[in-house]
Motif scaffolding. Structure first.
Motif, PDB file in Angstrom:
ATOM      1  N   LEU A 243      -0.575   6.449  27.221  1.00  0.00           N
ATOM      2  CA  LEU A 243      -1.048   6.893  28.529  1.00  0.00           C
ATOM      3  C   LEU A 243      -2.112   7.987  28.414  1.00  0.00           C
ATOM      4  O   LEU A 243      -3.215   7.851  28.942  1.00  0.00           O
ATOM      5  CB  LEU A 243       0.136   7.386  29.359  1.00  0.00           C
ATOM      6  CG  LEU A 243      -0.014   7.393  30.877  1.00  0.00           C
ATOM      7  CD1 LEU A 243       1.352   7.497  31.543  1.00  0.00           C
ATOM      8  CD2 LEU A 243      -0.907   8.510  31.388  1.00  0.00           C
ATOM      9  N   ASN A 244      -1.773   9.080  27.727  1.00  0.00           N
ATOM     10  CA  ASN A 244      -2.752  10.170  27.625  1.00  0.00           C
ATOM     11  C   ASN A 244      -2.767  10.834  26.255  1.00  0.00           C
ATOM     12  O   ASN A 244      -3.455  11.843  26.078  1.00  0.00           O
ATOM     13  CB  ASN A 244      -2.486  11.227  28.706  1.00  0.00           C
ATOM     14  CG  ASN A 244      -1.065  11.749  28.679  1.00  0.00           C
ATOM     15  OD1 ASN A 244      -0.405  11.749  27.640  1.00  0.00           O
ATOM     16  ND2 ASN A 244      -0.579  12.196  29.818  1.00  0.00           N
ATOM     17  N   GLY A 245      -2.008  10.278  25.302  1.00  0.00           N
ATOM     18  CA  GLY A 245      -2.021  10.842  23.955  1.00  0.00           C
ATOM     19  C   GLY A 245      -1.487  12.250  23.874  1.00  0.00           C
ATOM     20  O   GLY A 245      -1.791  12.978  22.926  1.00  0.00           O
ATOM     21  N   GLY A 246      -0.693  12.670  24.873  1.00  0.00           N
ATOM     22  CA  GLY A 246      -0.181  14.036  24.883  1.00  0.00           C
ATOM     23  C   GLY A 246      -1.179  15.046  25.402  1.00  0.00           C
ATOM     24  O   GLY A 246      -0.963  16.249  25.288  1.00  0.00           O
ATOM     25  N   GLY A 247      -2.253  14.559  25.983  1.00  0.00           N
ATOM     26  CA  GLY A 247      -3.319  15.439  26.450  1.00  0.00           C
ATOM     27  C   GLY A 247      -3.053  16.021  27.818  1.00  0.00           C
ATOM     28  O   GLY A 247      -2.048  15.719  28.444  1.00  0.00           O
ATOM     29  N   PRO A 248      -3.986  16.890  28.233  1.00  0.00           N
ATOM     30  CA  PRO A 248      -5.240  17.228  27.527  1.00  0.00           C
ATOM     31  C   PRO A 248      -4.987  18.048  26.260  1.00  0.00           C
ATOM     32  O   PRO A 248      -4.163  18.966  26.269  1.00  0.00           O
ATOM     33  CB  PRO A 248      -6.010  18.050  28.565  1.00  0.00           C
ATOM     34  CG  PRO A 248      -4.946  18.631  29.454  1.00  0.00           C
ATOM     35  CD  PRO A 248      -3.850  17.623  29.507  1.00  0.00           C
ATOM     36  N   GLY A 249      -5.698  17.700  25.217  1.00  0.00           N
ATOM     37  CA  GLY A 249      -5.491  18.355  23.932  1.00  0.00           C
ATOM     38  C   GLY A 249      -4.106  18.058  23.408  1.00  0.00           C
ATOM     39  O   GLY A 249      -3.712  16.911  23.257  1.00  0.00           O
ATOM     40  N   THR A 250      -3.358  19.134  23.135  1.00  0.00           N
ATOM     41  CA  THR A 250      -1.965  19.004  22.702  1.00  0.00           C
ATOM     42  C   THR A 250      -1.015  19.640  23.700  1.00  0.00           C
ATOM     43  O   THR A 250       0.139  19.912  23.361  1.00  0.00           O
ATOM     44  CB  THR A 250      -1.783  19.664  21.319  1.00  0.00           C
ATOM     45  OG1 THR A 250      -2.120  21.070  21.416  1.00  0.00           O
ATOM     46  CG2 THR A 250      -2.676  19.013  20.276  1.00  0.00           C
ATOM     47  N   GLN A 251      -1.477  19.862  24.930  1.00  0.00           N
ATOM     48  CA  GLN A 251      -0.663  20.596  25.898  1.00  0.00           C
ATOM     49  C   GLN A 251       0.564  19.815  26.352  1.00  0.00           C
ATOM     50  O   GLN A 251       1.551  20.397  26.788  1.00  0.00           O
ATOM     51  CB  GLN A 251      -1.519  20.975  27.115  1.00  0.00           C
ATOM     52  CG  GLN A 251      -2.633  21.952  26.807  1.00  0.00           C
ATOM     53  CD  GLN A 251      -3.366  22.392  28.062  1.00  0.00           C
ATOM     54  OE1 GLN A 251      -2.784  22.965  28.978  1.00  0.00           O
ATOM     55  NE2 GLN A 251      -4.648  22.095  28.122  1.00  0.00           N
ATOM     56  N   ASN A 252       0.501  18.500  26.279  1.00  0.00           N
ATOM     57  CA  ASN A 252       1.641  17.676  26.681  1.00  0.00           C
ATOM     58  C   ASN A 252       2.269  16.960  25.500  1.00  0.00           C
ATOM     59  O   ASN A 252       2.868  15.897  25.671  1.00  0.00           O
ATOM     60  CB  ASN A 252       1.221  16.666  27.755  1.00  0.00           C
ATOM     61  CG  ASN A 252       1.167  17.291  29.129  1.00  0.00           C
ATOM     62  OD1 ASN A 252       1.978  18.150  29.468  1.00  0.00           O
ATOM     63  ND2 ASN A 252       0.196  16.883  29.928  1.00  0.00           N
ATOM     64  N   TYR A 253       2.151  17.540  24.319  1.00  0.00           N
ATOM     65  CA  TYR A 253       2.840  16.984  23.163  1.00  0.00           C
ATOM     66  C   TYR A 253       4.345  17.152  23.354  1.00  0.00           C
ATOM     67  O   TYR A 253       4.831  18.263  23.554  1.00  0.00           O
ATOM     68  CB  TYR A 253       2.413  17.724  21.893  1.00  0.00           C
ATOM     69  CG  TYR A 253       1.330  17.021  21.109  1.00  0.00           C
ATOM     70  CD1 TYR A 253       0.472  16.114  21.716  1.00  0.00           C
ATOM     71  CD2 TYR A 253       1.169  17.269  19.755  1.00  0.00           C
ATOM     72  CE1 TYR A 253      -0.524  15.487  20.997  1.00  0.00           C
ATOM     73  CE2 TYR A 253       0.171  16.643  19.023  1.00  0.00           C
ATOM     74  CZ  TYR A 253      -0.675  15.750  19.655  1.00  0.00           C
ATOM     75  OH  TYR A 253      -1.668  15.115  18.951  1.00  0.00           O
ATOM     76  N   LEU A 254       5.074  16.053  23.299  1.00  0.00           N
ATOM     77  CA  LEU A 254       6.520  16.137  23.234  1.00  0.00           C
ATOM     78  C   LEU A 254       6.941  16.181  21.766  1.00  0.00           C
ATOM     79  O   LEU A 254       6.121  16.088  20.861  1.00  0.00           O
ATOM     80  CB  LEU A 254       7.161  14.951  23.953  1.00  0.00           C
ATOM     81  CG  LEU A 254       6.799  14.780  25.437  1.00  0.00           C
ATOM     82  CD1 LEU A 254       7.694  13.721  26.074  1.00  0.00           C
ATOM     83  CD2 LEU A 254       6.898  16.083  26.203  1.00  0.00           C
TER      84      LEU A 254
END
Length: 300
Positions: A243-254
């Protein structure tokens, strides 16, 4: 001495007894090969400096010490817990409501609706992520296009961290709703209608029947749905990656994305294995707490 006929009968009687044992042995072998051995190897790597090639030198707890000093790890952990806390209750409510409506005798077209609601579970998480990415793309998404038709400016679905997480939450609920709905539907059908008839005679409203009859009798199913949903949310990867690769950047990295990025993109297999061990322990703690609450509720 036994006759040849009696010997054949004994051998024939052993076949039904050996069949369940053979299936059990095959299952145990597959479990050891694909779960126990990789899990044990991952735990071993967590105490080494293994980078995917070369030798794995033992370094003790250094990976864990470094991990607990890593701000990116805490950010991924907090995002994972936030995602789980939002998705699990909302997914539970949506699934239960859908199942209740579909099993109601007053609902028209329940069969067709059940098929439509079950379709998301048949779609691969990767495909689902791509679909939602097309829907909520900033420059090419269908939602922004429809908003532009009514004069609304494009929404930053991908570049805003909170909006990006909200899209992931909606997509996660959409993807996991079908299986939970199926469990609730089966449980609702097993509740005797005589309970509701007796409650109606006593003057109980629909809401009172739901809170006093339906929810208590759904407790075992609710426990299973919440447990599986929690584990699934904590391990979410494919949907978010597409969906978004955890983006923007790495802010949504699980957590799983953090582990994937650390282990495969930065080639720090030992360090990523340490993060995997932390995630495993966290899941065990959460499962233990839920089981404790469920057992406590049985004795109330």
């Amino acid at each position: 001495m036994s006759t040849p006929v009696e010997g054949r009968k004994r051998r024939g009687n052993r076949i039904p007894q050996l069949a369940p044992l053979s299936f059990t042995v095959i299952t145990m072998v597959l479990f050891v090969l694909f779960f126990v051995m990789p899990g044990g190897l991952g735990i071993y790597y967590a105490f080494t400096d293994y980078r995917g090639v070369g030798d794995a030198d033992w370094i003790g707890l250094e990976n864990f010490v470094e991990l607990f000093q890593d701000k990116d790890f805490y950010s991924a952990l907090i995002r994972t817990l936030t995602y789980t806390v939002i998705v699990v209750p909302l997914g539970y409510a949506v699934s239960l409501l859908s199942a209740w409506l579909l099993t109601s005798p007053r609902t028209k077209g329940a069969g067709a609706a059940r098929v439509i609601f079950f379709l998301p579970w048949l779609v691969s998480p990767i495909v689902a992520g791509v679909i939602w990415r097309w829907l909520f793309g900033e420059s090419f998404g269908l939602v922004n296009y429809l908003l532009s038709l009514i004069g609304v400016a494009p929404v930053s679905w991908q570049s805003d961290a909170n909006l990006s997480l909200s899209v992931v939450v909606v997509a996660g609920i959409w993807g996991g709703m079908a299986f939970s709905m199926l469990l609730f539907s089966a449980a609702l059908k097993n509740i005797p209608q005589s309970y509701y008839e007796a409650a109606s005679i006593d003057g109980a409203s629909t809401a009172q029947q739901f809170w006093k009859i339906t929810l208590p009798l759904l407790r075992p199913t609710s426990f299973m749905v919440i447990l599986l949903s929690t584990i699934g949310a904590m391990k979410e990867f494919a949907l978010i990656q597409a969906l978004n690769g955890g983006g923007p950047g790495t802010q949504n990295y699980l957590m799983v994305q953090y582990i994937y990025s650390t282990g495969f993109e930065r080639a720090q297999i030992g360090y990523a294995s340490a993060a995997s061990v932390i995630l495993m322990l966290l899941l065990l703690v959460i499962a233990g707490i839920q089981m404790r609450f469920d057992k406590g509720a049985e004795y109330e």
